[in-house]
Design a protein around this motif. Structure first.
Motif, short mmCIF file in Angstrom:
data_model
loop_
_atom_site.label_atom_id
_atom_site.label_comp_id
_atom_site.label_asym_id
_atom_site.label_seq_id
_atom_site.Cartn_x
_atom_site.Cartn_y
_atom_site.Cartn_z
N TYR A 46 -2.44 -2.76 -14.65
CA TYR A 46 -1.46 -2.97 -13.42
C TYR A 46 -0.78 -1.27 -13.36
O TYR A 46 -0.36 -0.77 -14.03
CB TYR A 46 -0.07 -3.86 -13.15
CG TYR A 46 0.07 -3.01 -12.06
CD1 TYR A 46 -0.30 -3.94 -10.54
CD2 TYR A 46 1.61 -2.10 -11.96
CE1 TYR A 46 0.65 -3.49 -9.98
CE2 TYR A 46 2.21 -2.73 -10.40
CZ TYR A 46 1.75 -3.00 -9.84
OH TYR A 46 2.31 -3.34 -8.26
N ARG A 47 -1.22 -0.19 -11.93
CA ARG A 47 -0.95 0.94 -12.04
C ARG A 47 -0.13 1.14 -11.08
O ARG A 47 0.17 2.33 -10.28
CB ARG A 47 -2.67 1.81 -12.12
CG ARG A 47 -3.87 1.62 -12.91
CD ARG A 47 -3.03 2.76 -14.22
NE ARG A 47 -3.36 2.81 -15.57
CZ ARG A 47 -2.65 1.45 -16.52
NH1 ARG A 47 -2.79 1.00 -16.31
NH2 ARG A 47 -4.20 2.51 -17.79
N GLY A 48 0.18 0.39 -10.31
CA GLY A 48 0.75 0.43 -8.45
C GLY A 48 2.45 0.72 -9.47
O GLY A 48 2.82 0.95 -10.13
N ASN A 49 3.33 0.30 -7.90
CA ASN A 49 4.55 1.07 -7.66
C ASN A 49 4.78 -0.10 -7.13
O ASN A 49 5.37 -0.31 -6.13
CB ASN A 49 4.99 1.71 -7.32
CG ASN A 49 6.23 2.17 -7.92
OD1 ASN A 49 7.24 1.29 -7.63
ND2 ASN A 49 6.52 3.47 -7.40
N VAL A 50 5.49 -1.49 -7.66
CA VAL A 50 5.71 -2.94 -7.32
C VAL A 50 7.15 -2.39 -6.63
O VAL A 50 7.30 -2.80 -5.47
CB VAL A 50 5.55 -3.65 -8.57
CG1 VAL A 50 7.31 -3.69 -9.34
CG2 VAL A 50 5.66 -5.69 -7.33
N THR A 51 8.04 -1.34 -6.57
CA THR A 51 9.69 -1.74 -6.17
C THR A 51 9.00 -1.00 -4.72
O THR A 51 9.37 -1.31 -3.67
CB THR A 51 10.49 -1.23 -7.04
OG1 THR A 51 10.78 -1.42 -7.82
CG2 THR A 51 11.91 -0.40 -6.32
N GLU A 52 7.84 0.19 -4.82
CA GLU A 52 7.77 0.88 -3.61
C GLU A 52 7.11 0.22 -2.47
O GLU A 52 7.55 -0.10 -1.28
CB GLU A 52 6.33 2.13 -3.87
CG GLU A 52 6.68 3.36 -3.33
CD GLU A 52 7.89 3.91 -2.98
OE1 GLU A 52 8.31 4.13 -3.69
OE2 GLU A 52 8.06 3.99 -1.66
N LYS A 53 6.53 -0.86 -3.50
CA LYS A 53 5.48 -1.71 -2.27
C LYS A 53 6.76 -2.52 -1.51
O LYS A 53 6.50 -3.11 -0.25
CB LYS A 53 4.80 -2.68 -3.10
CG LYS A 53 3.79 -2.15 -3.64
CD LYS A 53 2.49 -1.82 -2.56
CE LYS A 53 1.19 -1.47 -3.07
NZ LYS A 53 0.16 -1.28 -1.76
N HIS A 54 7.75 -2.69 -2.19
CA HIS A 54 7.99 -3.70 -1.57
C HIS A 54 9.65 -3.01 -1.05
O HIS A 54 10.08 -3.79 0.29
CB HIS A 54 8.78 -4.57 -2.54
CG HIS A 54 8.79 -6.13 -3.08
ND1 HIS A 54 7.74 -5.46 -3.85
CD2 HIS A 54 7.96 -7.13 -2.77
CE1 HIS A 54 6.91 -6.01 -4.42
NE2 HIS A 54 6.67 -7.21 -3.51
N PHE A 55 9.73 -1.71 -1.03
CA PHE A 55 10.90 -1.13 0.05
C PHE A 55 9.58 -0.45 1.47
O PHE A 55 10.45 -1.46 2.30
CB PHE A 55 10.44 0.48 -0.72
CG PHE A 55 11.80 0.50 -2.08
CD1 PHE A 55 13.04 0.33 -1.44
CD2 PHE A 55 11.45 0.96 -2.91
CE1 PHE A 55 14.35 0.06 -2.39
CE2 PHE A 55 12.74 1.33 -4.00
CZ PHE A 55 13.91 0.45 -3.53
N ASN A 56 8.53 -0.70 1.17
CA ASN A 56 7.40 -0.87 2.43
C ASN A 56 7.91 -1.87 3.23
O ASN A 56 7.89 -2.41 3.98
CB ASN A 56 5.80 -0.48 1.52
CG ASN A 56 5.81 0.73 1.47
OD1 ASN A 56 6.15 1.38 1.68
ND2 ASN A 56 4.86 0.47 0.94
#
Ligand code: HEM
Length: 130
Positions: A61-71
């Motif tokens: 996993y290389r994503g930013n899970v918190t950032e995704k949920h801010f979106n």
């Protein structure tokens, strides 16, 4: 007795069942289908990468899970009640399929992450209100 989570395939089973259950929820279903529509063919492998990292020592996993949920939160305000509902479907999916140490860990970590995310979303939502 059910078996414990031991493979990526097990994780994918949980994720699929979680979405089967939560797509039927009025509010979460609307988020997943209309507000920020999920493309499950690409979304499920990403979520599996995320959980493999937590439960089976994977490092894909290389994503930013918190950032995704801010979106997502910028499209519709995510509340504590949304996170509680999210968790209740996750817990149900894990409990239907598995039991054991990893299954407990899958629930415990989901609860912690949901609580942290909920706290962060509340904080941002308070700031943008005032
Ligand atoms: C109110 C609760 C939640 C809602 C409505 C929600 C909704 C979503 C949506 C719409 C996406 C897709 C975003 C995009 O691709 O732009 C997403 C991605 C994801 N969510 Fe959630 N989520 C919630 C809670 C959680 C929690 C608590 C976790 C982890 C324990 C989680 C894990 C993930 C992961 C791993 C992804 C993929 C991120 C990526 O693409 O890199 N979600 N979520």
């Amino acid at each position: 007795m059910k078996k414990d989570i031991t493979s990526r395939n097990d994780i994918e089973q949980i994720i699929k069942l979680f979405y089967d259950l939560s797509f039927q929820d009025e509010r979460l279903g609307r988020i997943f289908k209309e507000i920020s529509p999920l493309h499950l063919e690409t979304h499920i492998p990403l979520v599996a990468d995320f959980w493999e990292g937590i439960l089976l020592d994977g490092d894909k996993y290389r994503g930013n899970v918190t950032e995704k949920h801010f979106n997502v939160n910028s499209l519709t305000t995510l509340t504590k009640s949304d996170f509680d509902d999210w968790y209740s479907y996750w817990e149900r999916a894990v409990d239907i399929l598995f039991e054991g140490k990893k299954a407990e860990m899958a629930k415990f970590r989901a609860r912690s992450i949901a609580d942290i995310m909920s706290y962060k979303m509340d904080y941002i939502n308070q700031q943008t209100k005032s």
